[in-house]
Design a protein around this motif. Structure first.
Motif, short mmCIF file in Angstrom:
data_model
loop_
_atom_site.label_atom_id
_atom_site.label_comp_id
_atom_site.label_asym_id
_atom_site.label_seq_id
_atom_site.Cartn_x
_atom_site.Cartn_y
_atom_site.Cartn_z
N ARG A 19 -8.57 9.95 -3.87
CA ARG A 19 -7.74 10.74 -4.87
C ARG A 19 -6.52 10.25 -4.67
O ARG A 19 -5.52 10.70 -5.56
CB ARG A 19 -7.64 12.33 -4.47
N TYR A 20 -6.04 9.25 -3.91
CA TYR A 20 -4.79 8.48 -3.98
C TYR A 20 -4.68 7.39 -4.74
O TYR A 20 -5.57 6.62 -5.12
CB TYR A 20 -4.30 8.25 -2.59
N ASP B 245 -2.95 14.10 4.60
CA ASP B 245 -3.75 14.88 3.83
C ASP B 245 -4.41 16.24 4.58
O ASP B 245 -4.95 15.97 5.72
CB ASP B 245 -4.97 13.82 3.49
N LYS C 131 11.42 7.13 -2.54
CA LYS C 131 12.03 7.46 -1.26
C LYS C 131 12.77 6.26 -0.60
O LYS C 131 13.85 6.21 -0.07
CB LYS C 131 11.18 8.28 -0.04
N THR D 95 2.54 4.82 -1.85
CA THR D 95 2.42 5.68 -3.15
C THR D 95 3.55 5.78 -3.97
O THR D 95 4.75 5.28 -3.33
CB THR D 95 2.00 7.16 -2.43
N ARG E 155 -5.92 11.60 7.93
CA ARG E 155 -5.71 10.48 6.92
C ARG E 155 -4.25 10.55 6.62
O ARG E 155 -3.79 11.65 6.00
CB ARG E 155 -6.50 10.45 5.57
N VAL F 231 3.51 11.43 5.89
CA VAL F 231 2.77 12.45 4.59
C VAL F 231 1.23 12.26 5.20
O VAL F 231 0.67 11.37 5.10
CB VAL F 231 2.84 12.02 3.34
N PHE G 255 5.46 8.06 -4.48
CA PHE G 255 6.44 9.01 -3.73
C PHE G 255 7.21 8.15 -2.52
O PHE G 255 8.30 8.29 -2.35
CB PHE G 255 5.65 10.18 -2.82
N GLU G 256 6.41 7.38 -1.87
CA GLU G 256 6.98 6.77 -0.54
C GLU G 256 8.15 5.77 -1.41
O GLU G 256 9.18 5.51 -0.85
CB GLU G 256 5.92 5.93 0.08
N THR H 96 -0.92 9.32 3.85
CA THR H 96 -1.03 8.35 2.69
C THR H 96 0.51 7.82 2.87
O THR H 96 0.95 7.06 2.07
CB THR H 96 -0.76 9.31 1.44
N GLY I 246 0.70 -1.02 -0.08
CA GLY I 246 0.09 0.08 -0.15
C GLY I 246 0.54 1.32 -0.19
O GLY I 246 0.64 2.27 0.72
N PHE J 213 -2.38 3.85 -4.67
CA PHE J 213 -1.38 2.89 -3.85
C PHE J 213 -1.13 1.73 -4.63
O PHE J 213 -1.85 1.31 -5.47
CB PHE J 213 -2.16 2.36 -2.46
#
Lengths: 92, 128
Positions: free
Chosen positions: A69-70, B115, A34, A28, B98, B113, A30-31, B100, A26, A72
């Motif tokens: 909006r995310y 929201d 990194k 993103t 929340r 991170v 971005f994660e 992310t 799970g 994963f």
């Protein structure tokens, strides 16, 4: 499907992506980027990692999930079963 | 020359003020009516004369697709310093915030991170 699987796991960056998703599902984009930098020294661009993820997704090893909006990424090791079914490891 | 302001593009200034003060813990610094919107800033109670965060309306048509693209990939718009990311994560999560990305040790620095409910992701960072 076989070709897509073997192609997917042939690349060291893609194996590192699998390592990190194996450590934590799970994530993103971005994660993941990194984690690849800090734990594997992989400083590929976000676009490059995104393309690697597309290859993994094509092989069925990674699934993407939209949550509001995310977006994963999750690991799915089911396609790996094919390897052991094709070349079963003999019991000792 | 020095930096005295930074901004986040928010979809609703009232909602933003509530989140950035009641939830995150900043304090309102200035509020000046400017027609439809306001010049609205918050500061850290730890540094009331320090850098102000402008809660800027995201009314420009280019703002929405830009914000959506960042959020989809999980990219924070900006980053705030905290004493202890893990403690802040637990406090804010219990407030219903929340995340992310849960706290992640990146070798020397821990980040998470969240929201901001106004269309942005915000990174929290502290030394590990």
């Amino acid at each position: 499907m076989d070709d897509a699987l073997f192609k997917a796991i042939a690349d060291p960056t893609r194996r590192a992506i699998l390592d990190e998703l194996h450590a934590k599902d799970g994530q993103t984009l971005f994660e993941l980027c990194k984690r690849l930098i800090t734990r594997h020294g992989i400083e590929s661009s976000r676009q490059a990692i995104s393309q690697h993820l597309a290859v993994l997704e094509e092989a069925g090893l990674v699934t993407t999930r939209r949550d509001g909006r995310y977006k994963f990424h999750d690991l799915d090791l089911t396609p790996m079963r094919m390897i052991l079914e094709r070349w079963p490891i003999p019991k000792e | 020359m020095r930096i005295n302001l930074t901004s986040v593009l928010v979809d609703d200034q009232d909602k933003a003020l509530s989140f950035y003060t009641d939830v995150l813990g900043f304090e309102k610094k200035t509020e000046i009516p400017l027609g439809e919107h306001r010049w609205l800033t918050v500061v850290s109670p730890a540094d009331p004369d320090g850098v102000e965060l402008v809660l800027e309306p995201d009314a420009h048509p280019a703002a929405a697709p830009f914000k959506q693209a960042l959020v989809e990939d999980g990219i924070p718009y900006t980053s705030f310093a905290v004493e202890d990311v893990q403690a802040e994560y637990e406090r804010l999560r219990d407030h219903g915030v929340r995340f992310t990305q849960e706290p992640l040790d990146m070798g020397g620095i821990t980040t998470a991170v969240l929201d901001d409910t106004c269309g942005n992701l915000i990174q929290l960072a502290s030394p590990s």
